[in-house]
Every structure is written in C-alpha cells, then in structure tokens.
Design an enzyme around this catalytic site. Structure first.
Site, PDB file in Angstrom:
ATOM      1  N   ALA A 123       0.820  -1.204   0.000  1.00 17.38           N
ATOM      2  CA  ALA A 123       0.000   0.000   0.000  1.00 17.38           C
ATOM      3  C   ALA A 123       0.860   1.262   0.000  1.00 17.38           C
ATOM      4  CB  ALA A 123      -0.929   0.002   1.210  1.00 17.38           C
ATOM      5  N   ASN A 191      -1.156   2.307   8.916  1.00 15.81           N
ATOM      6  CA  ASN A 191      -0.126   1.274   8.914  1.00 15.81           C
ATOM      7  C   ASN A 191       0.991   1.610   7.941  1.00 15.81           C
ATOM      8  OD1 ASN A 191      -0.853  -0.857  10.827  1.00 15.81           O
ATOM      9  ND2 ASN A 191      -2.688  -1.079   9.580  1.00 15.81           N
ATOM     10  N   HIS A 221      -1.234   9.231  -0.162  1.00 15.07           N
ATOM     11  CA  HIS A 221      -0.071   9.435   0.690  1.00 15.07           C
ATOM     12  C   HIS A 221       1.030  10.131  -0.113  1.00 15.07           C
ATOM     13  CE1 HIS A 221      -2.070   6.602   3.322  1.00 15.07           C
ATOM     14  NE2 HIS A 221      -2.065   5.698   2.360  1.00 15.07           N
TER      15      HIS A 221
END
Length: 270
Positions: A123, A191, A221
């Site tokens: 991710a 996470n 992100h």
C-alpha cells in the site's frame, strides 16, 4: 521450494477473504489449510465455495497446524496471533505496522525462536529506496496522508474525540506529529506510516500529517525523503474498498505478493 507450505489466515474479513481466494485459485508452493476469525460461523460460510476443504479453528490452534500465518485481524488481536506463531519459529505475514510499533518486543520473540515477521507494504511504494537510503544517513522523512472523510469516520482518535468530519467542505487536519504517535492514535488507518518509520529513520523521527479531505476519493499518501544518497518524493493514491473504506484495495494484493515472494525462484525488490 519443493515442499508445499501450509498457510493459515487469522481474520477473514476485507483482506483475509481476498487472500484466501487467491490461495484457493492456486499459488505455487502454498496451500490454504485453515482460517480463524472472531466469527467462526461466518468464516465457515464464506469458505463454502472453496474447492478444497479448509479447517475453521480457534485462534490459539492456528499456529499448530500451519507453516505461515497471515495476520489481518483487528489491531487489538495482533499479539494473540503473532506471539504463538513466532514462538513456534514460523512465518508471520502482517499488514499491521502499527501493531509492531505498539508491541516492539514481538521482534525479539521472532529472533529468539527462529521465526520471521514479513510486513506487507504494497500500500506504500518506494520502501526499497527508503531501506537502501537508511544504510547511510537519512536527514528527514515526512508523510502527508489525505483521506476521504468516509475513510476516517471509524478511526479510533476521531471517535474518541468526537470529531465531526461528516459534512466537511474543505480539508481538515486531524493529526500532526510523529509516525509513532499517529500509529497509536490511528492504529487501523496509518499502517503505511508505521511501515515507513520501520523502513527508514524510525517512527519517532518520521513526521506525519493526517487530513480528512472531502476533495479526495482515494486514500492518498505523499512521502518526501532527504538523504545523503538521494532525495525523492513519492505519491500513491489507493482505491478504498467498498466493505471498509479505511482499507485500500491494494492492501490485500500486497499480502498476496508477499506470500508469492516466499516460494518464488525470482524475487524482485523486497
């Protein structure tokens, strides 16, 4: 590897079911043997279409019958899955970087018993470069996470502090601090920040901002790394899952590719 490794899944929800289906479809050298879940009856029902018979067992029994445990349970259940797995010297594959930060002793459990923790990080791109830069000197690492408000409505910090993000018309910063602090306040939501901290200069020196952003439809992100060997910026936009908007679709895929890397004859990157 000639021997087929037995795989167990702890947590058979959004991530676990995708990983389970991939194993059921066939992954070389790997075989889904058992699952456990907070709702064993529901897990058994979700396995009804599988081609092979899969055992549904209590959490404390899973590590006894498999070689690899996929941990995708709630953060609060991490140690109850991780500790027995690693005490038996087995492999734990997890996406919960936040749980590792909260329970750093689990690394010693793995070391002392010949176990291994694999933190699946698909991710978040670029961790190979971050780890390489950390071999010398990293000056700074910053990460800005912007998520649609629906991805944060169930976040621990948002709920406990009664922060209303349901009708935002502009971005709202809900956290600024270290990755360690962010992982503590948002254990199921960042996470990726925990993984970034573990890969680079550490979670205390990795700076994090979290925004509830109504202009976003994806969990986004932005990472900036300044090191003596390289400076680089990374951006990833993860598509949220329908079942749990706080989890991106790519998260389960990162577990699958981490599994494949255990038995593949050619491994590219981490």
């Amino acid at each position: 590897m000639k021997n087929t490794l037995k795989v167990g899944i702890a947590g058979f929800g959004t991530i676990g079911q995708v990983v389970g289906q991939a194993l059921n479809d066939g992954m070389e050298g790997l075989e889904l043997t058992a699952v456990t879940s907070g709702n064993l009856a529901k897990a058994k029902a979700n396995l009804s279409g599988y081609s092979n018979s899969i055992d549904v067992v209590a959490a404390e029994d899973l590590a006894d019958i498999v070689d690899i445990v996929i941990e995708c349970a709630p953060t609060s259940a991490f140690m109850s899955v991780a500790e027995p797995t690693l005490k038996q010297g087995k492999i734990l594959v997890t996406v919960s970087g936040a749980a590792i930060l909260q329970n750093p002793s689990i690394v010693d459990v793995a070391k002392n018993n010949g176990g291994q923790i694999i933190l699946a990080t698909g991710a978040l791109l670029g961790l190979d470069a971050v780890r390489a830069a950390a071999e010398n000197t990293i000056h700074s690492v910053t990460m800005v996470t912007r998520k649609p408000p629906t991805s944060l409505t169930k976040a621990k910090y948002i709920v406990e502090n009664n922060i209303d993000i349901s009708n935002l018309t502009e971005p709202l910063q809900v956290f600024k601090g270290s990755a360690r602090e962010g992982a503590e306040k948002f254990p199921s939501n960042v996470n990726v920040a925990a993984a970034l901290g573990l890969a680079g200069v550490g979670a205390d020196k990795t700076q994090l901002e979290i925004w509830a952003d109504p202009t976003k439809t994806r969990n986004t992100h932005y990472i900036n790394v300044d090191a003596d060997s390289a400076s680089f910026s990374l951006t990833i936009e993860n598509v949220p899952t329908i079942e749990n908007p706080g989890t991106g679709r790519i998260t389960a895929l990162s577990v699958i590719t981490a599994l494949r890397s255990i038995t593949t004859p050619l491994r590219v990157g981490s």
